[in-house]
Write a protein that holds these residues in place. Structure first.
Motif, short mmCIF file in Angstrom:
data_model
loop_
_atom_site.label_atom_id
_atom_site.label_comp_id
_atom_site.label_asym_id
_atom_site.label_seq_id
_atom_site.Cartn_x
_atom_site.Cartn_y
_atom_site.Cartn_z
N GLU A 193 -6.85 0.15 -6.64
CA GLU A 193 -8.08 0.81 -7.00
C GLU A 193 -8.67 0.16 -7.88
O GLU A 193 -10.22 0.26 -7.71
N PHE B 229 -1.01 1.46 -6.62
CA PHE B 229 -2.02 2.13 -6.47
C PHE B 229 -3.06 1.77 -7.25
O PHE B 229 -4.48 1.47 -7.09
N TYR C 48 -8.84 2.72 -2.46
CA TYR C 48 -8.16 4.13 -2.69
C TYR C 48 -7.46 4.58 -1.60
O TYR C 48 -8.10 4.84 -0.65
N SER D 140 0.89 -1.44 0.14
CA SER D 140 0.10 0.00 -0.11
C SER D 140 0.69 1.36 0.05
O SER D 140 0.50 2.28 -0.19
N THR E 71 -4.25 10.23 -1.24
CA THR E 71 -2.74 10.79 -1.74
C THR E 71 -3.25 12.18 -1.78
O THR E 71 -4.55 12.65 -1.71
N PRO F 290 3.82 3.48 -4.85
CA PRO F 290 3.00 4.17 -5.82
C PRO F 290 2.51 3.18 -6.90
O PRO F 290 1.35 3.55 -7.59
#
Length: 208
Positions: free
Chosen positions: A55, A51, A60, A45, A63, A48
């Motif tokens: 998602e 991500f 989500y 998690s 950020t 990046p």
């Protein structure tokens, strides 16, 4: 630095894997990964490049780009207030109009103030229960928030537990009674968190 991605599973370290291979694995937010761009092991998690992977699974992470600002949250609050105005009206005393009029012109009695206090507390509790249930549910936010694609999540982008959702919404009492400063903190806080978000360690995001 490594020549690929490694996964820690118990006492075993497996790899190296390419990013494409990693994205086809059943990862979770707590999977420990050694990235070729990092020197230390990190949770999936916190990387990046994963991500979008999460998602796609409805997770989500909060950020800088997806945090909901004060304006969007205010609009959602107005919508929810309209939605709740009808059920709250059932608890409004028959004499409330006269009591409110006396309170605004400075002639309210002690009994008037007690009536207003009781009604305000009932209204707050109804709203707290409503928001708690909505945030704990798969909706991850109130009807007003869902209309604007706003969700409330924890630091891992996950749905709130019932206890965390309840703590967040009871905390709104302090955020609102302290001259509203607890809510206005969203305007200058780097994570766009109100006081009750800080206490419950929650984030309000916009799902693009």
């Amino acid at each position: 630095m490594t020549d690929g991605y490694y996964i820690s599973q118990g006492e075993e370290e497996n790899g190296p894997y390419t990013l494409e291979e990693m994205l086809n694995m059943p990862l979770n937010v707590d999977t420990m990964i050694l990235s070729p761009q990092q020197d230390d092991w990190q949770r999936a998690s916190d990387l990046p490049e994963f991500f979008e992977y999460f998602e796609a699974r409805g997770i989500y992470f909060p950020t800088e780009d997806n945090l909901a600002g004060f304006g969007w949250r205010l609009i959602a609050y107005v919508v929810d207030s309209i939605i709740l105005s009808y059920p709250i009206s059932f608890f409004r005393p028959a004499t409330f109009t006269e009591v409110y009029a006396r309170a605004t012109n400075g002639t309210a009695t002690v009994d008037d103030l007690v009536i207003m206090l009781k009604f305000n507390m009932i209204s707050f509790l109804i709203m707290a229960v409503y928001h708690t249930i909505c945030e704990f549910s798969p909706m991850q936010g109130s009807l007003g928030k869902k209309f604007f694609k706003i969700s409330v999540v924890d630091a891992d982008g996950m749905k709130l537990s019932f206890g965390r959702a309840l703590l967040r919404n009871l905390g709104k009492f302090v955020s609102g009674t302290a001259l509203g400063i607890g809510y206005l903190a969203i305007l200058w806080d780097s994570q766009k968190q109100a006081w009750h978000d800080k206490w419950a360690r929650t984030y309000v995001i916009i799902k693009g």
